[in-house]
Write a protein that holds these residues in place. Structure first.
Motif, mmCIF file in Angstrom:
data_model
loop_
_atom_site.group_PDB
_atom_site.id
_atom_site.type_symbol
_atom_site.label_atom_id
_atom_site.label_comp_id
_atom_site.label_asym_id
_atom_site.label_seq_id
_atom_site.Cartn_x
_atom_site.Cartn_y
_atom_site.Cartn_z
ATOM 1 N N TRP A 84 1.167 1.862 -1.073
ATOM 2 C CA TRP A 84 0.029 0.568 -1.213
ATOM 3 C C TRP A 84 -1.350 1.161 -1.599
ATOM 4 C CZ3 TRP A 84 -4.877 -0.464 0.320
ATOM 5 C CH2 TRP A 84 -5.189 -1.797 0.619
ATOM 6 N N SER A 85 -1.723 2.529 -1.262
ATOM 7 C CA SER A 85 -2.788 3.208 -1.585
ATOM 8 C C SER A 85 -2.569 3.553 -3.397
ATOM 9 C CB SER A 85 -2.922 4.453 -0.917
ATOM 10 O OG SER A 85 -3.195 4.202 0.426
ATOM 11 N N ASP A 86 -1.290 4.009 -3.525
ATOM 12 C CA ASP A 86 -0.989 4.391 -4.925
ATOM 13 C C ASP A 86 -1.056 3.301 -5.672
ATOM 14 O OD1 ASP A 86 -0.781 7.087 -4.088
ATOM 15 O OD2 ASP A 86 1.460 6.986 -4.049
ATOM 16 N N LEU A 87 -0.605 1.902 -5.281
ATOM 17 C CA LEU A 87 -0.581 0.917 -6.096
ATOM 18 C C LEU A 87 -2.183 0.474 -6.405
ATOM 19 C CD1 LEU A 87 0.593 -1.482 -7.738
ATOM 20 C CD2 LEU A 87 0.813 -2.841 -5.506
ATOM 21 N N LEU A 88 -2.919 0.493 -5.531
ATOM 22 C CA LEU A 88 -4.693 0.422 -5.651
ATOM 23 C C LEU A 88 -4.861 1.414 -6.741
ATOM 24 C CD1 LEU A 88 -7.210 -0.885 -4.920
ATOM 25 C CD2 LEU A 88 -7.415 0.733 -3.030
ATOM 26 N N SER A 89 -4.719 2.811 -6.586
ATOM 27 C CA SER A 89 -4.884 3.643 -7.438
ATOM 28 C C SER A 89 -4.690 3.321 -9.050
ATOM 29 C CB SER A 89 -4.687 4.908 -7.025
ATOM 30 O OG SER A 89 -5.220 5.898 -7.770
ATOM 31 N N ALA A 90 -3.299 2.678 -9.010
ATOM 32 C CA ALA A 90 -2.824 2.587 -10.287
ATOM 33 C C ALA A 90 -3.571 1.262 -10.972
ATOM 34 C CB ALA A 90 -1.402 2.237 -10.330
ATOM 35 N N LEU A 91 -3.930 0.316 -10.062
ATOM 36 C CA LEU A 91 -4.709 -0.897 -10.375
ATOM 37 C C LEU A 91 -6.017 -0.415 -10.932
ATOM 38 C CD1 LEU A 91 -3.729 -3.639 -7.656
ATOM 39 C CD2 LEU A 91 -2.729 -3.406 -10.254
ATOM 40 N N ALA A 92 -6.678 0.474 -10.252
ATOM 41 C CA ALA A 92 -7.974 0.806 -10.590
ATOM 42 C C ALA A 92 -7.806 1.723 -11.823
ATOM 43 C CB ALA A 92 -8.425 1.812 -9.565
ATOM 44 N N SER A 93 -6.959 2.433 -12.196
ATOM 45 C CA SER A 93 -6.571 3.165 -13.476
ATOM 46 C C SER A 93 -6.465 2.352 -14.589
ATOM 47 C CB SER A 93 -5.698 4.165 -13.208
ATOM 48 O OG SER A 93 -5.858 5.185 -12.164
ATOM 49 N N THR A 94 -5.663 1.184 -14.221
ATOM 50 C CA THR A 94 -5.508 0.463 -15.347
ATOM 51 C C THR A 94 -6.704 -0.596 -15.783
ATOM 52 O OG1 THR A 94 -3.196 0.108 -14.521
ATOM 53 C CG2 THR A 94 -4.178 -1.919 -16.015
ATOM 54 N N ALA A 95 -7.585 -0.863 -14.726
ATOM 55 C CA ALA A 95 -8.717 -1.804 -15.146
ATOM 56 C C ALA A 95 -9.855 -0.899 -15.909
ATOM 57 C CB ALA A 95 -9.366 -2.173 -13.724
#
Length: 565
Positions: free
Chosen positions: A289-300
């Motif tokens: 869950w945390s890694d997905l949030l980090s990936a979304l932040a890195s994408t944005a």
């Protein structure tokens, strides 16, 4: 092998290479494809020694060590004691390193999947069967025994049917399609849906670097709008300072804060509330869950500047005080706040005063054609040029003069001129317009990579500090004439005694009511921040200045540039 098969393989190889190169550029702007190979290797194998990395990549140990240095400086890996011997140092991924490695793997799979989708029917089935048969031994068992993919819930309290790659793709598609003024709202809405959270907040780093200001949010947020979060004393600020995910736990719920990076620096934080699944029995959010949030932040992060162009909503929301007309002009004409090239990281900030507009900074990577008759192999030389400018006037008039000087300086760079020649052209431009009535002080710095050397040109007491290990020393520079005095002055650069691994800090004259006292405070902060990245040093110096200056801000414009060489 017949000719048709050979041509098909060459075409496939070319398509895969071009696709993966484009994917590499989109993953992390400051990470090269070779560095991505290191991250992918460590993600597959776990911690390895430098020599083991060199062997796996087929490069020299010294090359692998330099790759590790740059990835460590970017916060993507760390050096740690070896698992078998404390005498041996191993390289291990940080959380952000794992996220970047996963995004790189997803991007490569997406390239190949796109090529595969061009086949139909029996042809596609044959290729898929061949790929499964060509899988290295042991993969099938690993797949059965390994963790479930992102598409499953497994008691984690969230689910995304498409996995990390498709979630990031959906977010980028939504941001690109959004109206520029609604980009922050679209970002928090998509993140909330993806992570099944009803409370998401996007906070932007204020221009002075002291607070994170909410620009968009979802959910009730305890029935009131979210508040500013101080960078120095909050979990969200900790995520920004450490460039890593921070988890706040409150019983069976909490908030996860993920830094948002743009152009190599943290510019915002996404904060998402999570609720534990009662059946799972966990008191922290699942790592996926945390890694997905980090990936979304890195994408944005890399998308935000382009997709929000045309709206000033985010710029205005981040401000903590009113700006003057001169401050507006000053902010728009100054150069980038961060730049990384050839292993050098540069960060800069100009804090305007109430009557500001006099100072500006500029950072630029310059490609200079070889001079006629030089021993060059014909390739252009790549340099990093840094400038700090200070008009000896104030207000809107000063901002116009500084803008003229910056325009002349950038034009001189486009002509491939040496810093001394750049100063002459700026001198001519300012004198031609103002006839000696207004003067501009300037500090020019050029970092040449091959061969390695740094030259400087100063026309005022803008100071240069060199940090080498535990030592911080102010470098004495010869002072040239102010620019715009005669339009005919001669300027000369001088070499600086610096080497790879040093840190240079350039400080303008706006730090404190007494320059000597202000610079001593700068030295104290820089010494305290020795282990931090260049952008964090700049942020802490500006924060210290504003804490000293009070609510009205500094009496004079204050510019600082930090370079990690």
């Amino acid at each position: 092998m017949d000719d048709d098969l050979r041509r098909g393989l060459l075409k496939l190889s070319s398509d895969v290479l071009q696709g993966t190169m484009r994917a590499a550029e989109a993953i992390e702007p400051t990470v090269t494809p070779t560095q991505l190979r290191v991250l992918a290797l460590l993600a597959d194998t776990g911690p390895l020694s430098v020599s083991a990395v060199a062997t796996s990549l087929g490069v020299a140990v010294s090359t692998a060590s330099r790759l590790a240095d740059r990835l460590s400086g970017a916060g993507l890996l760390v050096r740690q004691d070896g698992s078998d011997s404390r005498r041996e140092v191993e390289l291990a991924l940080t959380r952000r390193g794992r996220v970047v490695a996963q995004r790189w793997a997803d991007a490569r799979v997406a390239v190949l999947a796109d090529l595969l989708s061009q086949l139909e029917g029996p042809a596609r089935a044959s290729v898929e069967q061949g790929l499964r048969a060509a899988r290295p031994d042991g993969d099938e068992g690993a797949e059965r025994a390994g963790a479930q993919p992102d598409a499953t819930r497994s008691g984690t309290g969230w689910a995304h049917p498409g996995g990390t790659a498709q979630a990031c793709h959906a977010l980028s598609t939504a941001l690109v399609a959004a109206d520029p003024h609604t980009v922050p709202d679209v970002l928090v809405a998509v993140v909330g849906r993806t992570l099944a959270s009803d409370a998401v907040t996007l906070r932007l780093l204020s221009p002075d670097g002291r607070v994170l200001r909410p620009v968009s949010w979802t959910g009730a947020q305890d029935e009131r709008a979210p508040q500013d979060e101080p960078v120095e004393r909050s979990p969200a600020g900790q995520a920004l300072r450490e460039d890593d995910v921070v988890v706040e736990v409150d019983g069976a719920a909490g908030v996860v804060h993920a830094p948002v990076r743009c152009a190599g620096r943290c510019v915002a934080v996404l904060s998402v509330r999570w609720q534990d699944d009662a059946d799972a029995g966990a008191d922290v959010p699942p790592e996926t869950w945390s890694d997905l949030l980090s990936a979304l932040a890195s994408t944005a992060g890399p998308l935000l500047p382009s997709v929000s162009t045309g709206s000033r909503r985010m710029h205005l929301a981040a401000r903590t005080r009113e700006w003057t007309v001169a401050g507006e002009v000053q902010a728009r004409q100054s150069g980038p706040l961060f730049l990384a090239a050839q292993g050098v990281r540069a960060s800069a900030h100009t804090e305007p005063s109430a009557s500001g507009g006099a100072e500006a900074h500029d950072l630029e990577v310059v490609s200079v054609p070889p001079r006629r008759g030089s021993a060059s192999d014909g390739r252009p030389a790549v340099h990093l040029d840094v400038a700090v400018l200070d008009c000896r006037s104030q207000g809107r008039h000063a901002a116009g003069v500084t803008g003229l000087a910056l325009g002349a300086l950038r034009h001189a760079r486009s002509l491939g001129l040496h810093p001394a020649e750049q100063a002459r052209l700026v001198d001519e431009a300012v004198f031609g317009e103002h006839h000696g009535e207004v003067l501009v002080d300037m500090l020019l710095l050029r970092v040449e990579f091959e061969p390695w050397r740094v030259h400087a040109l100063a026309s005022s007491d803008i100071s240069v500090h060199r940090q080498r290990g535990a030592s911080l020393q102010q470098l004495e520079l010869a002072v040239n004439d102010a620019l715009g005095l005669t339009g005919e002055a001669d300027y000369a650069t001088e070499p600086l005694d610096v080497q790879r691994g040093d840190r240079l800090v350039l400080v303008g004259d706006g730090f404190g009511p007494f320059p000597a006292r202000g610079r001593r405070r700068v030295e104290t902060v820089v010494n305290r921040s020795r282990a931090l990245a260049a952008e964090e040093v700049v942020r802490q110096v500006i924060t210290d200045l504003l804490d000293l200056a009070g609510a009205d801000g500094p009496d004079r414009d204050a510019t600082i540039v930090c370079l990690d060489l």
